[in-house]
Motif scaffolding. Structure first.
Motif, PDB file in Angstrom:
ATOM      1  N   ARG A 161       0.825  -1.198   0.000  1.00 17.42           N
ATOM      2  CA  ARG A 161       0.000   0.000   0.000  1.00 17.42           C
ATOM      3  C   ARG A 161       0.867   1.259   0.000  1.00 17.42           C
ATOM      4  O   ARG A 161       2.071   1.187   0.216  1.00 17.42           O
ATOM      5  N   LYS A 162       0.244   2.399  -0.252  1.00 17.69           N
ATOM      6  CA  LYS A 162       0.930   3.684  -0.205  1.00 17.69           C
ATOM      7  C   LYS A 162       0.351   4.529   0.927  1.00 17.69           C
ATOM      8  O   LYS A 162      -0.846   4.519   1.157  1.00 17.69           O
ATOM      9  N   THR A 163       1.211   5.250   1.627  1.00 22.07           N
ATOM     10  CA  THR A 163       0.734   6.187   2.644  1.00 22.07           C
ATOM     11  C   THR A 163       1.047   7.631   2.274  1.00 22.07           C
ATOM     12  O   THR A 163       0.490   8.551   2.855  1.00 22.07           O
ATOM     13  N   ASN A 164       1.965   7.812   1.289  1.00 21.40           N
ATOM     14  CA  ASN A 164       2.346   9.160   0.847  1.00 21.40           C
ATOM     15  C   ASN A 164       2.851  10.014   2.008  1.00 21.40           C
ATOM     16  O   ASN A 164       2.533  11.198   2.103  1.00 21.40           O
ATOM     17  N   ALA A 165       3.630   9.407   2.885  1.00 22.55           N
ATOM     18  CA  ALA A 165       4.157  10.146   4.030  1.00 22.55           C
ATOM     19  C   ALA A 165       5.435   9.488   4.529  1.00 22.55           C
ATOM     20  O   ALA A 165       5.670   8.294   4.315  1.00 22.55           O
ATOM     21  N   LEU A 166       6.253  10.299   5.183  1.00 26.70           N
ATOM     22  CA  LEU A 166       7.447   9.821   5.868  1.00 26.70           C
ATOM     23  C   LEU A 166       7.145   9.774   7.356  1.00 26.70           C
ATOM     24  O   LEU A 166       6.583  10.722   7.907  1.00 26.70           O
ATOM     25  N   PHE A 167       7.512   8.677   8.010  1.00 22.37           N
ATOM     26  CA  PHE A 167       7.257   8.493   9.440  1.00 22.37           C
ATOM     27  C   PHE A 167       8.593   8.438  10.171  1.00 22.37           C
ATOM     28  O   PHE A 167       9.428   7.585   9.881  1.00 22.37           O
ATOM     29  N   ILE A 168       8.789   9.334  11.130  1.00 26.47           N
ATOM     30  CA  ILE A 168      10.027   9.428  11.880  1.00 26.47           C
ATOM     31  C   ILE A 168       9.743   9.068  13.327  1.00 26.47           C
ATOM     32  O   ILE A 168       8.918   9.710  13.989  1.00 26.47           O
ATOM     33  N   LEU A 169      10.399   8.038  13.833  1.00 28.82           N
ATOM     34  CA  LEU A 169      10.155   7.594  15.206  1.00 28.82           C
ATOM     35  C   LEU A 169      10.757   8.572  16.210  1.00 28.82           C
ATOM     36  O   LEU A 169      11.925   8.934  16.118  1.00 28.82           O
ATOM     37  N   LEU A 170       9.919   8.988  17.157  1.00 32.15           N
ATOM     38  CA  LEU A 170      10.372   9.834  18.255  1.00 32.15           C
ATOM     39  C   LEU A 170      10.603   9.013  19.514  1.00 32.15           C
ATOM     40  O   LEU A 170      11.602   9.193  20.220  1.00 32.15           O
ATOM     41  N   THR A 171       9.661   8.133  19.818  1.00 30.84           N
ATOM     42  CA  THR A 171       9.768   7.245  20.971  1.00 30.84           C
ATOM     43  C   THR A 171       9.278   5.860  20.571  1.00 30.84           C
ATOM     44  O   THR A 171       8.630   5.693  19.533  1.00 30.84           O
ATOM     45  N   GLY A 172       9.561   4.871  21.407  1.00 31.24           N
ATOM     46  CA  GLY A 172       9.088   3.524  21.136  1.00 31.24           C
ATOM     47  C   GLY A 172      10.002   2.762  20.206  1.00 31.24           C
ATOM     48  O   GLY A 172      11.163   3.112  20.004  1.00 31.24           O
ATOM     49  N   ARG A 173       9.456   1.714  19.588  1.00 31.99           N
ATOM     50  CA  ARG A 173      10.208   0.942  18.613  1.00 31.99           C
ATOM     51  C   ARG A 173       9.215   0.211  17.700  1.00 31.99           C
ATOM     52  O   ARG A 173       8.044   0.034  18.036  1.00 31.99           O
ATOM     53  N   ALA A 174       9.703  -0.190  16.534  1.00 36.80           N
ATOM     54  CA  ALA A 174       8.841  -0.853  15.553  1.00 36.80           C
ATOM     55  C   ALA A 174       9.658  -1.892  14.800  1.00 36.80           C
ATOM     56  O   ALA A 174      10.885  -1.816  14.737  1.00 36.80           O
ATOM     57  N   ARG A 175       8.975  -2.862  14.229  1.00 35.86           N
ATOM     58  CA  ARG A 175       9.660  -3.867  13.438  1.00 35.86           C
ATOM     59  C   ARG A 175       9.239  -3.772  11.979  1.00 35.86           C
ATOM     60  O   ARG A 175       8.077  -3.487  11.678  1.00 35.86           O
ATOM     61  N   VAL A 176      10.214  -3.965  11.092  1.00 28.40           N
ATOM     62  CA  VAL A 176       9.962  -3.980   9.652  1.00 28.40           C
ATOM     63  C   VAL A 176       9.898  -5.433   9.223  1.00 28.40           C
ATOM     64  O   VAL A 176      10.838  -6.199   9.480  1.00 28.40           O
ATOM     65  N   LEU A 177       8.813  -5.829   8.600  1.00 27.55           N
ATOM     66  CA  LEU A 177       8.665  -7.235   8.239  1.00 27.55           C
ATOM     67  C   LEU A 177       7.989  -7.384   6.889  1.00 27.55           C
ATOM     68  O   LEU A 177       7.287  -6.493   6.410  1.00 27.55           O
ATOM     69  N   THR A 178       8.237  -8.517   6.276  1.00 30.84           N
ATOM     70  CA  THR A 178       7.581  -8.866   5.020  1.00 30.84           C
ATOM     71  C   THR A 178       6.957 -10.241   5.186  1.00 30.84           C
ATOM     72  O   THR A 178       7.405 -11.034   6.021  1.00 30.84           O
ATOM     73  N   SER A 179       5.934 -10.524   4.410  1.00 29.65           N
ATOM     74  CA  SER A 179       5.238 -11.800   4.548  1.00 29.65           C
ATOM     75  C   SER A 179       4.840 -12.334   3.188  1.00 29.65           C
ATOM     76  O   SER A 179       4.770 -11.590   2.196  1.00 29.65           O
ATOM     77  N   ASP A 180       4.588 -13.646   3.124  1.00 28.57           N
ATOM     78  CA  ASP A 180       4.157 -14.251   1.874  1.00 28.57           C
ATOM     79  C   ASP A 180       2.654 -14.482   1.898  1.00 28.57           C
ATOM     80  O   ASP A 180       1.960 -14.091   2.848  1.00 28.57           O
ATOM     81  N   SER A 181       2.129 -15.129   0.850  1.00 23.21           N
ATOM     82  CA  SER A 181       0.681 -15.333   0.731  1.00 23.21           C
ATOM     83  C   SER A 181       0.129 -16.254   1.808  1.00 23.21           C
ATOM     84  O   SER A 181      -1.068 -16.257   2.063  1.00 23.21           O
TER      85      SER A 181
ATOM     86  N   ALA B  75       4.244  -1.252  15.105  1.00 19.69           N
ATOM     87  CA  ALA B  75       4.735  -0.756  16.390  1.00 19.69           C
ATOM     88  C   ALA B  75       4.873  -1.916  17.374  1.00 19.69           C
ATOM     89  O   ALA B  75       3.945  -2.702  17.552  1.00 19.69           O
ATOM     90  N   GLU B  76       6.046  -2.010  18.003  1.00 16.62           N
ATOM     91  CA  GLU B  76       6.298  -3.043  19.003  1.00 16.62           C
ATOM     92  C   GLU B  76       5.722  -2.646  20.353  1.00 16.62           C
ATOM     93  O   GLU B  76       5.274  -3.490  21.131  1.00 16.62           O
ATOM     94  N   VAL B  77       5.777  -1.370  20.645  1.00 15.31           N
ATOM     95  CA  VAL B  77       5.226  -0.789  21.873  1.00 15.31           C
ATOM     96  C   VAL B  77       4.549   0.519  21.443  1.00 15.31           C
ATOM     97  O   VAL B  77       4.558   0.879  20.277  1.00 15.31           O
ATOM     98  N   GLN B  78       3.951   1.226  22.394  1.00 14.31           N
ATOM     99  CA  GLN B  78       3.400   2.536  22.048  1.00 14.31           C
ATOM    100  C   GLN B  78       4.508   3.391  21.430  1.00 14.31           C
ATOM    101  O   GLN B  78       5.576   3.553  22.016  1.00 14.31           O
ATOM    102  N   THR B  79       4.249   3.923  20.260  1.00 15.33           N
ATOM    103  CA  THR B  79       5.290   4.610  19.495  1.00 15.33           C
ATOM    104  C   THR B  79       4.777   5.951  18.993  1.00 15.33           C
ATOM    105  O   THR B  79       3.722   6.022  18.353  1.00 15.33           O
ATOM    106  N   ASP B  80       5.523   7.003  19.290  1.00 13.47           N
ATOM    107  CA  ASP B  80       5.191   8.343  18.804  1.00 13.47           C
ATOM    108  C   ASP B  80       6.049   8.664  17.582  1.00 13.47           C
ATOM    109  O   ASP B  80       7.258   8.385  17.569  1.00 13.47           O
ATOM    110  N   VAL B  81       5.422   9.230  16.565  1.00 14.14           N
ATOM    111  CA  VAL B  81       6.144   9.542  15.329  1.00 14.14           C
ATOM    112  C   VAL B  81       5.821  10.955  14.871  1.00 14.14           C
ATOM    113  O   VAL B  81       4.806  11.551  15.262  1.00 14.14           O
ATOM    114  N   LEU B  82       6.716  11.490  14.042  1.00 15.57           N
ATOM    115  CA  LEU B  82       6.426  12.689  13.275  1.00 15.57           C
ATOM    116  C   LEU B  82       6.061  12.239  11.869  1.00 15.57           C
ATOM    117  O   LEU B  82       6.730  11.376  11.297  1.00 15.57           O
TER     118      LEU B  82
END
Length: 222
Positions: free
Chosen positions: A47-67, A100-107
């Motif tokens: 999908r597209k979000t047309n935005a840049l997300f910058i983490l201020l607090t918290g942490r997140a995981r980047v993942l890919t998946s198959d069908s 988001a792995e935990v509560q995460t604040d972003v710009l």
């Protein structure tokens, strides 16, 4: 402690460390803060979000998946990291999901504001950026293939990636080296040779007298 302004937050993000005061102020005026709950998706693969997300607090995981829903973690993000830049540069859907792995604040910086930080689309710098994004997307696909697909699947995907459309036919113009293919998919040359022979017998690929390869659209039978 006093609330930090958007400009203060921008100056703390490594991505914007080289901006001039004028540029930093322009970016600060365009960002908004957003909070994601634990487990909430920040960007979604395909999908597209047309935005840049910058983490201020918290942490997140980047993942890919198959069908089949199997997942591979590509990276873990910490404050100061950012996501969504590849899609903004090449206008293609996201190549991975970020959760988001935990509560995460972003710009959140929208496409128009982000575009003001980029070089002119006709410049060499922009062409290099697009080339780098293409390589990153290919790397993500390669990691996904190695983790989620068997050798048959990895060979088939690699062949499709190598092929180009020529009058409606998916064609690999140059001879496909079994040794090179083995190095790409992370398998032995002998295994790749067996897979290629099987794919040819099933009608998935067709090697031409000049060494070029036609890749058929249909999948080989199970």
């Amino acid at each position: 402690m006093a609330m930090l302004s958007n400009l203060d937050l921008i100056r703390r993000v490594p991505l914007f460390s080289m901006l001039t005061n004028v540029q930093a102020e322009a970016v600060a005026e365009g960002v908004v803060k957003r909070r994601f709950r634990r487990g909430e998706i920040i960007v979604e693969q395909g999908r597209k979000t047309n935005a840049l997300f910058i983490l201020l607090t918290g942490r997140a995981r980047v993942l890919t998946s198959d069908s089949r829903g199997r997942e591979v973690i590509l990276a873990m993000l910490q404050p100061g990291d950012y996501v969504g830049e590849m899609s903004l540069i090449d206008n293609e859907p996201h190549s991975a999901t970020v959760r988001a792995e935990v509560q995460t604040d972003v710009l959140v910086l929208g496409r128009p504001e982000f575009s003001r930080c980029l070089p002119e689309s006709s410049s060499l710098s922009y062409a290099i950026l697009r080339g780098l994004v293409a390589r990153l997307r290919a790397a993500d696909r390669q990691i996904e293939s190695l983790a989620l697909l068997d050798v048959y699947g990895r060979v088939a995907r690699t062949l499709l990636d190598m092929a180009e459309d020529v009058n409606g036919v998916q064609l690999i113009r140059n001879k496909v080296s079994r040794q090179d293919l083995a190095k790409i998919v992370g398998a032995s040359r002998e295994m790749v040779s067996r897979v290629m022979k099987d794919l040819e017998e099933r009608g998935f690929v067709e090697t031409q007298p000049d060494g070029s390869v036609i890749v058929k659209e249909r999948q080989p039978a199970a």
